[in-house]
Motif scaffolding. Structure first.
Motif, PDB file in Angstrom:
ATOM      1  N   UNK A 291      -2.886  -4.084  -2.935  1.00 38.95           N
ATOM      2  CA  UNK A 291      -3.017  -3.373  -1.711  1.00 38.95           C
ATOM      3  C   UNK A 291      -2.113  -2.081  -1.532  1.00 38.95           C
ATOM      4  N   UNK A 292      -0.741  -2.513  -2.076  1.00 37.22           N
ATOM      5  CA  UNK A 292       0.291  -1.094  -2.271  1.00 37.22           C
ATOM      6  C   UNK A 292      -0.171  -0.301  -3.099  1.00 37.22           C
ATOM      7  N   UNK A 293      -0.970  -0.552  -4.177  1.00 38.32           N
ATOM      8  CA  UNK A 293      -1.339   0.737  -5.053  1.00 38.32           C
ATOM      9  C   UNK A 293      -2.252   1.475  -4.550  1.00 38.32           C
ATOM     10  N   UNK A 294      -3.315   0.799  -3.776  1.00 40.78           N
ATOM     11  CA  UNK A 294      -4.297   1.571  -3.334  1.00 40.78           C
ATOM     12  C   UNK A 294      -4.005   2.399  -2.148  1.00 40.78           C
ATOM     13  N   UNK A 295      -2.983   1.750  -1.368  1.00 40.71           N
ATOM     14  CA  UNK A 295      -2.447   2.410  -0.180  1.00 40.71           C
ATOM     15  C   UNK A 295      -1.772   3.850  -0.619  1.00 40.71           C
ATOM     16  N   UNK A 296      -0.841   3.873  -1.800  1.00 41.48           N
ATOM     17  CA  UNK A 296      -0.338   4.968  -2.198  1.00 41.48           C
ATOM     18  C   UNK A 296      -1.673   6.075  -2.713  1.00 41.48           C
ATOM     19  N   UNK A 335       1.092  -0.279   9.311  1.00 45.16           N
ATOM     20  CA  UNK A 335       0.478  -1.679   9.271  1.00 45.16           C
ATOM     21  C   UNK A 335      -1.161  -1.365   9.425  1.00 45.16           C
ATOM     22  N   UNK A 336      -1.508  -0.498  10.005  1.00 46.89           N
ATOM     23  CA  UNK A 336      -2.941   0.173   9.888  1.00 46.89           C
ATOM     24  C   UNK A 336      -3.381   0.590   8.786  1.00 46.89           C
ATOM     25  N   UNK A 337      -2.549   1.132   8.043  1.00 44.71           N
ATOM     26  CA  UNK A 337      -2.930   1.689   6.773  1.00 44.71           C
ATOM     27  C   UNK A 337      -3.137   0.391   5.873  1.00 44.71           C
ATOM     28  N   UNK A 338      -2.265  -0.576   5.873  1.00 42.48           N
ATOM     29  CA  UNK A 338      -2.325  -1.703   5.050  1.00 42.48           C
ATOM     30  C   UNK A 338      -4.014  -2.418   5.532  1.00 42.48           C
ATOM     31  N   UNK A 339      -4.012  -2.536   6.897  1.00 42.89           N
ATOM     32  CA  UNK A 339      -5.224  -3.121   7.176  1.00 42.89           C
ATOM     33  C   UNK A 339      -6.534  -2.458   6.651  1.00 42.89           C
ATOM     34  N   UNK A 340      -6.681  -1.297   6.714  1.00 38.52           N
ATOM     35  CA  UNK A 340      -7.723  -0.235   6.173  1.00 38.52           C
ATOM     36  C   UNK A 340      -7.730  -0.376   4.653  1.00 38.52           C
ATOM     37  N   UNK A 341      -6.670  -0.411   3.992  1.00 39.43           N
ATOM     38  CA  UNK A 341      -6.732  -0.505   2.460  1.00 39.43           C
ATOM     39  C   UNK A 341      -7.457  -1.864   2.290  1.00 39.43           C
TER      40      UNK A 341
END
Length: 486
Positions: A291-296, A335-341
């Motif tokens: 999740x963190x990798x794709x968010x970046x 939090x929305x970024x994480x949810x979309x990832x």
């Protein structure tokens, strides 16, 4: 979606399903329903193997567009692929007694033993009851500052202006978060790095065993066997280094109490404690890391969003103020970024098998049918998500966003087997992302090179190479920032 009137038969058999028996009526009464159509692209000798030409994820996307329920022929085995969120929820929650988890167990058991991923029925409910207190409001609130501290420690070790294999680095961070925050233990840097290195090997083996035909014995490679043995040794070491949280509601304290209670008989064995430690390591570390990798990766392509995330992070971490009680409430966009990832890059499939004949959405599934819930396709359904391949955190704006998506958003599964650690993931991923965003900008090492998504237990990037650059002016703020994170 309309449900067949004969679905009432499935409900009538629920009590029998709980005890492993079968309702006599269900055993003799015919189940009416439509036959499941073949997926498009079938070839006489090859079946649907040509759909795998570009890998599993493109195939799942095609199957999602083909229909809510289709038959997939891969070699001699037939799989029933469910690509509709309402039907997936019907299987996971409404008709769970008609579906077994044999496939999940054969995928995970060689690695996790008899943990929450493999247990079912009463054993699963009792084990889940043991660890649930760790994921309630008070323990999670106490854990949040520690997540910030772990991320701060990690950020200090991250080499600046150096090409990083970011998926590997995020695995190291998420392993450390699990070890220190969930287990209240410590792991040497080389152990954390080893766990991160072996994560994909173990994940790929789990997926292959989970999706292979049931008649094929669940195989393990020598390297996979050695990795699993070492993993159990690591879990024993983590247990030995345990320093319980003050409230005693960390995962390892709860498991230890169940295995060695102050009074009465133990509820679980010592082996079960190690099984659960490995289960939580596998579940939390891999999912949070990807999740963190794709968010970046996505933020680097969307500079306006990145700057907005940095602004949230600065307000929280770089102002010299103590952390507020409810940190995540101060990170709405993050939090929305994480949810979309988690929508774009979910767990690709969840496997089930029918224990008797059953209808789902009016389609008839035979006994012992191999069922794949196509979460990758469900999360990219254009009827639910306009422009489904576009990264758009704003689609989650407003309280009605989740409601209007219905059951087409299943990052943590659903029903009795919904991920018990979901509340922790909902905190740890956005907090860790913001804590890093306060310090760094991350840029692709090769901007013109596309990043390929590959299927494991989770959807992961194939060698996500990025460079971390300290943000301008951060060094002057670092002292107050670090004090605010503790």
């Amino acid at each position: 979606m309309e449900r067949s009137a004969t679905d009432a038969t499935d409900g009538a058999a629920t009590e029998a399903g709980r005890t492993g028996g079968r309702s006599p009526e269900a055993a003799v009464a015919p189940i009416a329903g439509r036959d499941v159509p073949n997926a498009p692209g079938h070839r006489r000798l090859l079946g649907h193997l040509p759909l795998m030409r570009d890998g599993m994820l493109p195939m799942l996307r095609e199957l999602g567009e083909a229909g809510p329920v289709v038959k997939l022929q891969l070699g001699p085995g037939t799989k029933y692929v469910i690509s509709d969120g309402e039907l997936a929820h019907e299987i996971l929650a409404d008709k769970t007694n008609a579906f077994g988890r044999e496939r999940m167990a054969r995928g995970f058991r060689p690695v996790t033993g008899d943990g929450l991923f493999t247990l079912d029925g009463t054993a699963h409910r009792e084990r889940r009851k043991i660890v649930t207190p760790a994921f309630t409001r008070t323990p999670l609130a106490a854990t949040t500052p520690l997540i910030c501290q772990v991320t701060s420690d990690f950020a200090k070790r991250l080499p600046p202006r150096t090409v990083l294999e970011l998926d590997h680095e995020m695995l190291k961070l998420s392993v450390d978060i699990a070890v220190r925050c969930l287990f209240r233990s410590e792991a040497p840097a080389d152990t954390v790095s080893w766990l991160a290195t072996k994560a994909f090997t173990l994940s790929r083996g789990i997926l292959l065993r989970m999706t292979a035909p049931l008649w094929l014995p669940p195989m393990r490679t020598p390297s996979g066997w050695r990795a699993t043995r070492t993993l159990r040794e690591v879990a024993e070491t983590l247990s030995a280094r345990h320093v319980p949280a003050g409230c005693g509601n960390d995962v390892l304290s709860l498991l230890d109490e169940a295995a060695c209670p102050a009074q009465g008989e133990p509820n679980i064995t010592r082996t079960a404690v190690i099984d659960e430690l490995i289960t939580f390591l596998a579940a939390n570390s891999d999912a949070t890391a990807m999740t963190l990798a794709w968010a970046w990766h996505e933020l680097a392509q969307n500079r306006d969003l990145e700057q907005a995330v940095q602004s949230e992070a600065d307000a929280l971490f770089n102002g010299g103020r103590p952390l507020p009680d409810k940190v995540v409430e101060h990170l709405p966009l993050t939090s929305r970024v994480v949810k979309e990832v988690m929508r774009l890059y979910p767990i690709p499939v969840v496997a089930r098998n029918t224990v008797r004949e059953v209808t789902v959405g009016g389609f008839r599934l035979p006994p012992r049918a191999e069922v794949l819930l196509n979460l990758y396709g469900i999360h990219r359904d254009p009827n639910v998500y306009p422009h489904p391949d576009t990264f758009d955190p704003h689609r989650w704006t407003g309280d009605e966003a989740l409601t209007t998506r219905g059951n087409a958003y299943l990052p943590f599964s659903a029903g009795a087997h919904r991920c018990v650690g979901a509340p922790f993931a909902a905190i740890s991923a956005p907090v860790a992302l913001a804590a890093l965003a306060a310090r760094f900008e991350l840029r692709p090492a090769h901007p013109d090179r596309p990043v390929k998504a590959v299927a494991g237990v989770v959807t992961r990037p194939k060698r996500l190479l990025m460079t971390a650059t300290p943000r301008a002016g951060f060094n002057a703020q670092q002292r107050v920032s670090d004090s605010a994170m503790v």
